[in-house]
Write a protein that holds these residues in place. Structure first.
Motif, mmCIF file in Angstrom:
data_model
loop_
_atom_site.group_PDB
_atom_site.id
_atom_site.type_symbol
_atom_site.label_atom_id
_atom_site.label_comp_id
_atom_site.label_asym_id
_atom_site.label_seq_id
_atom_site.Cartn_x
_atom_site.Cartn_y
_atom_site.Cartn_z
ATOM 1 N N ASP A 202 0.991 4.193 -2.786
ATOM 2 C CA ASP A 202 0.741 5.586 -2.372
ATOM 3 C C ASP A 202 1.884 6.507 -2.786
ATOM 4 O O ASP A 202 1.655 7.647 -3.220
ATOM 5 C CB ASP A 202 0.544 5.658 -0.854
ATOM 6 C CG ASP A 202 -0.802 5.090 -0.425
ATOM 7 O OD1 ASP A 202 -1.675 4.932 -1.304
ATOM 8 O OD2 ASP A 202 -0.972 4.786 0.766
ATOM 9 N N GLU B 206 1.584 9.648 -5.347
ATOM 10 C CA GLU B 206 2.011 10.975 -4.902
ATOM 11 C C GLU B 206 2.959 11.621 -5.900
ATOM 12 O O GLU B 206 2.905 12.828 -6.156
ATOM 13 C CB GLU B 206 2.683 10.837 -3.536
ATOM 14 C CG GLU B 206 3.177 12.149 -2.943
ATOM 15 C CD GLU B 206 3.921 11.942 -1.635
ATOM 16 O OE1 GLU B 206 4.845 12.726 -1.361
ATOM 17 O OE2 GLU B 206 3.595 10.975 -0.907
ATOM 18 N N ARG C 268 0.827 -1.202 0.000
ATOM 19 C CA ARG C 268 0.000 0.000 0.000
ATOM 20 C C ARG C 268 0.867 1.260 0.000
ATOM 21 O O ARG C 268 0.586 2.227 -0.729
ATOM 22 C CB ARG C 268 -0.903 -0.008 1.234
ATOM 23 C CG ARG C 268 -1.823 1.202 1.352
ATOM 24 C CD ARG C 268 -2.936 1.135 0.344
ATOM 25 N NE ARG C 268 -3.117 2.397 -0.354
ATOM 26 C CZ ARG C 268 -4.227 2.754 -0.974
ATOM 27 N NH1 ARG C 268 -5.266 1.945 -1.009
ATOM 28 N NH2 ARG C 268 -4.313 3.896 -1.603
#
Length: 309
Positions: A205, A209, A201
Motif C-alpha cells: 500500500d 501510494e 499489505r
C-alpha cells in the motif's frame, strides 16, 4: 589426451558440426550450455582416440562399449569433476548419440548401461528471523527516492512475507491484488492464492501510494523508474547493497528470503502441506527439504546450548 582437432576423422567431425547446429537452432540451447555440451563431447572423442590408439571413426563408434564410457567418466572424476558436471557430460554424450541414431549413422546401447551420477541435494540457506527483518527494514534507507525504496521493500516483503519467487513478485499485476489475498502465477502457469499478512499489505500500500505511475489491472504492479517492467537484476543489486550494509553472507539473496519464509514457518510449527501450497511446489518432496534445514538449525542450537555440546 589427444588434441580434439585431430581426435576424429572428417566424417565424425561433420556429424559433430551438424549436431551442434541442431542444438543451436532446433533446440535453441543457451550459448553456455551449447559450449559446455560441445566441449564435453570433444573431450570424449579425444579420450576415445587415445584409448583406441587412433582417430575416432564410424567403426570406432560402432564398437563402443559401456566400459569405454565408464573409463572416460572415471578419468573426468579423477580430474576433480563433480557429480553435477559429470551428469551434464553424460547428458551431452546421450544427446550426441541420439542425434547419430536419428540420422541413421550409428546406434549404440553402450550409454544405456551407464547410470547418471547422484547429485547431492544442496540445502537452501535461510536467513535468521532477525536478519530477514533487518533486511526488509534496511531497504528504505538504501535509496534517496522514496517511491523506489518503498517499491524494493514491497518486493522483498513479498519474498519473505508471502514466500514468492522474485519472478512471481515482478509478474504481479494490480488485478492480482485483493484485500487479504494475492493471486500468484507460478511455474507452469499454475495459479495459487497466497494470504497477505498485514506487514506485507502495508508495504504494498505504501508503494502504491508513492508510485508516480498509475496502476491498471492488467499492467505490472512493480515499475522501473521510467514506468516499464521492473528488472529482477535491480532487486538483486539491492540485495548486494543490503548484504554489505548488514554484513550478511553471499547466500543472502532474494530467493534466500523465500527459503527463510518456509524455514521460519516450519520452525514455528507450520504444516508441511500448507507450506507446500504457499510455495507453489508441485510435489511435497520438494518442500520436505526444509525439514532438513530446520533439523540442522535445531542441532546447531542444541550443540551451542547443551553443557556437553
Amino acid at each position: 589426451m589427444v588434441d580434439s582437432a585431430f581426435a576424429s576423422d572428417e566424417f565424425i567431425r561433420a556429424q559433430l558440426a551438424d549436431w551442434q547446429r541442431e542444438l543451436g537452432s532446433a533446440r535453441r540451447l543457451a550459448a553456455n550450455t551449447l559450449e559446455a555440451y560441445s566441449r564435453d563431447v570433444g573431450q570424449f572423442l579425444s579420450f576415445l582416440a587415445g584409448h583406441t590408439g587412433g582417430p575416432v571413426t564410424l567403426a570406432t563408434l560402432k564398437e563402443l562399449r559401456g566400459a569405454d564410457i565408464r573409463a572416460f567418466m572415471a578419468q573426468r572424476r579423477e580430474e576433480s569433476l563433480g557429480s553435477r558436471s559429470l551428469a551434464r557430460v553424460l547428458s551431452a554424450l546421450k544427446s550426441f548419440f541420439r542425434f547419430l541414431e536419428r540420422e541413421g549413422v550409428v546406434a549404440t546401447e553402450a550409454l544405456n548401461v551407464i547410470r547418471t551420477p547422484k547429485i547431492p541435494k544442496s540445502l537452501p540457506k535461510a536467513l535468521t528471523v532477525i536478519e530477514a527483518r533487518q533486511t526488509i527494514a534496511e531497504t528504505e534507507k538504501m535509496e534517496e527516492e522514496p517511491w523506489v525504496a518503498a517499491r524494493d521493500m514491497a518486493v522483498l516483503s513479498l519474498c519473505y512475507g508471502a514466500g514468492l519467487r522474485i519472478s512471481e513478485a515482478l509478474a504481479l499485476t494490480s488485478g492480482d491484488l485483493e484485500s487479504q489475498v494475492l493471486r500468484v502465477t507460478g511455474k507452469g502457469g499454475k495459479v495459487r492464492l497466497v494470504p497477505l499478512i498485514e506487514a506485507v499489505r502495508k508495504a504494498i500500500d505504501l508503494y502504491l501510494e508513492l508510485c508516480p505511475f498509475k496502476s491498471w489491472p492488467e499492467e505490472p504492479l512493480f515499475r522501473g523508474v521510467k514506468g516499464g517492467v521492473l528488472s529482477p537484476r535491480l532487486i538483486q543489486l539491492r540485495m548486494v547493497q543490503l548484504r554489505s550494509a548488514l554484513q550478511l553472507p553471499p547466500s543472502a539473496t532474494p530467493h534466500a528470503l523465500r527459503h527463510s519464509f518456509a524455514t521460519h514457518l516450519l520452525g514455528r510449527g507450520g504444516d508441511l502441506r500448507a507450506i507446500q501450497e504457499l510455495l507453489g511446489h508441485a510435489s511435497l518432496s520438494t518442500t520436505q527439504i526444509y525439514t532438513a534445514v530446520d533439523t540442522d538449525r535445531l542441532l546447531e542450537s542444541y550443540r551451542k546450548a547443551h553443557p556437553r555440546g
